[in-house]
Design a protein around this motif. Sequence first.
Motif, PDB file in Angstrom:
ATOM      1  N   ARG A   1       0.653  -1.084   0.015  1.00  0.00           N
ATOM      2  CA  ARG A   1       0.069  -0.099   0.047  1.00  0.00           C
ATOM      3  C   ARG A   1       0.698   1.449  -0.056  1.00  0.00           C
ATOM      4  O   ARG A   1       1.906   1.213   0.742  1.00  0.00           O
ATOM      5  N   PHE A   2       0.488   2.129  -0.845  1.00  0.00           N
ATOM      6  CA  PHE A   2       1.165   3.533  -0.949  1.00  0.00           C
ATOM      7  C   PHE A   2       0.152   4.661  -0.913  1.00  0.00           C
ATOM      8  O   PHE A   2      -1.134   4.504  -1.560  1.00  0.00           O
ATOM      9  N   THR A   3       0.734   5.819  -0.627  1.00  0.00           N
ATOM     10  CA  THR A   3       0.002   7.289  -0.668  1.00  0.00           C
ATOM     11  C   THR A   3       0.613   8.013  -1.685  1.00  0.00           C
ATOM     12  O   THR A   3       2.037   8.222  -1.605  1.00  0.00           O
ATOM     13  N   GLU A   4      -0.178   8.372  -2.755  1.00  0.00           N
ATOM     14  CA  GLU A   4       0.493   9.416  -3.713  1.00  0.00           C
ATOM     15  C   GLU A   4      -0.198  10.583  -3.683  1.00  0.00           C
ATOM     16  O   GLU A   4      -1.477  10.860  -3.721  1.00  0.00           O
ATOM     17  N   PHE A   5       0.738  11.708  -3.426  1.00  0.00           N
ATOM     18  CA  PHE A   5      -0.095  13.223  -3.481  1.00  0.00           C
ATOM     19  C   PHE A   5       0.210  13.730  -4.888  1.00  0.00           C
ATOM     20  O   PHE A   5       1.368  13.576  -5.272  1.00  0.00           O
ATOM     21  N   LEU A   6      -0.744  14.448  -5.455  1.00  0.00           N
ATOM     22  CA  LEU A   6      -0.797  15.106  -6.313  1.00  0.00           C
ATOM     23  C   LEU A   6      -1.273  16.783  -6.222  1.00  0.00           C
ATOM     24  O   LEU A   6      -2.093  16.872  -5.413  1.00  0.00           O
ATOM     25  N   GLU A   7      -0.326  17.646  -6.700  1.00  0.00           N
ATOM     26  CA  GLU A   7      -0.808  18.721  -6.646  1.00  0.00           C
ATOM     27  C   GLU A   7      -1.311  19.472  -7.911  1.00  0.00           C
ATOM     28  O   GLU A   7      -1.028  19.174  -8.804  1.00  0.00           O
ATOM     29  N   VAL A   8      -2.713  20.028  -7.928  1.00  0.00           N
ATOM     30  CA  VAL A   8      -3.143  20.509  -8.932  1.00  0.00           C
ATOM     31  C   VAL A   8      -2.727  21.658  -9.457  1.00  0.00           C
ATOM     32  O   VAL A   8      -2.598  22.746  -8.484  1.00  0.00           O
ATOM     33  N   LEU A   9      -2.387  22.009 -10.560  1.00  0.00           N
ATOM     34  CA  LEU A   9      -1.956  23.113 -11.031  1.00  0.00           C
ATOM     35  C   LEU A   9      -3.080  24.068 -11.639  1.00  0.00           C
ATOM     36  O   LEU A   9      -3.926  23.808 -12.498  1.00  0.00           O
ATOM     37  N   GLY A  10      -3.171  25.141 -10.853  1.00  0.00           N
ATOM     38  CA  GLY A  10      -4.138  26.069 -11.045  1.00  0.00           C
ATOM     39  C   GLY A  10      -4.263  26.577 -12.408  1.00  0.00           C
ATOM     40  O   GLY A  10      -3.283  26.675 -13.183  1.00  0.00           O
ATOM     41  N   GLY A  11      -5.092  28.021 -12.566  1.00  0.00           N
ATOM     42  CA  GLY A  11      -4.941  28.704 -13.875  1.00  0.00           C
ATOM     43  C   GLY A  11      -5.961  28.217 -14.692  1.00  0.00           C
ATOM     44  O   GLY A  11      -7.061  27.944 -14.488  1.00  0.00           O
ATOM     45  N   LYS A  12      -5.593  28.588 -15.975  1.00  0.00           N
ATOM     46  CA  LYS A  12      -6.404  28.517 -17.009  1.00  0.00           C
ATOM     47  C   LYS A  12      -6.717  26.838 -17.268  1.00  0.00           C
ATOM     48  O   LYS A  12      -5.745  26.230 -17.548  1.00  0.00           O
ATOM     49  N   PRO A  13      -8.068  26.619 -17.349  1.00  0.00           N
ATOM     50  CA  PRO A  13      -8.285  25.192 -17.625  1.00  0.00           C
ATOM     51  C   PRO A  13      -7.657  24.500 -19.038  1.00  0.00           C
ATOM     52  O   PRO A  13      -7.410  25.319 -19.960  1.00  0.00           O
ATOM     53  N   VAL A  14      -7.516  23.384 -19.000  1.00  0.00           N
ATOM     54  CA  VAL A  14      -7.048  22.700 -20.343  1.00  0.00           C
ATOM     55  C   VAL A  14      -8.081  22.711 -21.346  1.00  0.00           C
ATOM     56  O   VAL A  14      -9.353  22.607 -21.141  1.00  0.00           O
ATOM     57  N   ASP A  15      -7.833  22.942 -22.762  1.00  0.00           N
ATOM     58  CA  ASP A  15      -8.291  22.887 -23.805  1.00  0.00           C
ATOM     59  C   ASP A  15      -8.944  21.498 -24.221  1.00  0.00           C
ATOM     60  O   ASP A  15      -8.015  20.694 -24.582  1.00  0.00           O
ATOM     61  N   ILE A  16     -10.189  21.265 -23.808  1.00  0.00           N
ATOM     62  CA  ILE A  16     -10.699  19.727 -24.083  1.00  0.00           C
ATOM     63  C   ILE A  16     -10.276  19.367 -25.453  1.00  0.00           C
ATOM     64  O   ILE A  16      -9.921  18.101 -25.654  1.00  0.00           O
ATOM     65  N   SER A  17     -10.519  20.143 -26.405  1.00  0.00           N
ATOM     66  CA  SER A  17     -10.113  19.535 -27.913  1.00  0.00           C
ATOM     67  C   SER A  17      -8.888  19.190 -28.328  1.00  0.00           C
ATOM     68  O   SER A  17      -8.567  18.550 -29.045  1.00  0.00           O
ATOM     69  N   SER A  18      -7.934  19.415 -27.395  1.00  0.00           N
ATOM     70  CA  SER A  18      -6.512  19.193 -27.410  1.00  0.00           C
ATOM     71  C   SER A  18      -6.308  17.747 -26.979  1.00  0.00           C
ATOM     72  O   SER A  18      -5.290  17.410 -26.998  1.00  0.00           O
ATOM     73  N   LEU A  19      -7.387  17.427 -26.251  1.00  0.00           N
ATOM     74  CA  LEU A  19      -7.027  15.923 -25.492  1.00  0.00           C
ATOM     75  C   LEU A  19      -7.270  14.794 -26.703  1.00  0.00           C
ATOM     76  O   LEU A  19      -8.006  14.948 -27.574  1.00  0.00           O
ATOM     77  N   PRO A  20      -7.026  13.702 -26.329  1.00  0.00           N
ATOM     78  CA  PRO A  20      -7.226  12.438 -27.121  1.00  0.00           C
ATOM     79  C   PRO A  20      -8.601  12.048 -26.982  1.00  0.00           C
ATOM     80  O   PRO A  20      -9.266  12.551 -25.814  1.00  0.00           O
ATOM     81  N   GLY A  21      -9.234  11.445 -27.824  1.00  0.00           N
ATOM     82  CA  GLY A  21     -10.758  11.068 -27.962  1.00  0.00           C
ATOM     83  C   GLY A  21     -11.304  10.394 -26.618  1.00  0.00           C
ATOM     84  O   GLY A  21     -12.391  10.924 -26.037  1.00  0.00           O
TER      85      GLY A  21
END
Length: 226
Positions: free
Chosen positions: A157-177
């Motif tokens: 068992r492990f715990t993984e921390f992720l910090e969310v990078l704020g600011g402008k949201p990602v453009d959805i159209s640039s992501l894979p389908g």
Amino acid sequence: MVRCCTASSLEDSPCVDGSPALPIQFRHRALWGSLTAVLLLVIIVLSVTGRLGFRWPGPQVIRITALDSTGSLVNQSATVEQRDSTVTYSVTSRGTNRTSTMLFDIRHGVICYKPDSQRTCFLRKMDSSDYENLQALLGDPTQKVSQFWFLGNETQRFTEFLEVLGGKPVDISSLPGSLQSLCLQSSTYWARKAAGPAKQRLIYFCIDICFPNNVCVSVCFYYLPE
């Protein structure tokens, strides 16, 4: 003057105007060579257009059952799509009917987290440990293993921390389908691994996920200050 050439035997015979006729063996080899070239071209075309009858296996749903640190059962499901090189986890929170989704896009090396009851997605680049944890699910597609079960004392068992990078949201159209479909009409942000939040920063939410190699990870998110 029109030439008329005949060959009555396997030997070369001259034409009536004195020029030699083509040997029968040569004409046969030329004919078979042409037919072989045409056949190879047809096979290549059929292979490219996918008309040789090859079909990717359909989505495979795999159940994963484990014991958490308190001894309670954890039931999860993973949908493996070999054609798109994706693995989608559905994780239902204990005591609720809310389900979080984690999509591993192996082809593009991206993980997408969509927490339950939120119109938000978080993205992270995959690393070597992510690929290792998925190996048991991405093995031989002909193996129809539909259930994984492991006990608490067998599980790392492990715990993984992720910090969310704020600011402008990602453009959805640039992501894979596959990611576009999951994050449609949701605000999407990038996140990255971190050692852990500072004391003044609160954990936003956590998602517990278990892999068939007896590894369970509690992924916890927090926001960076704006």
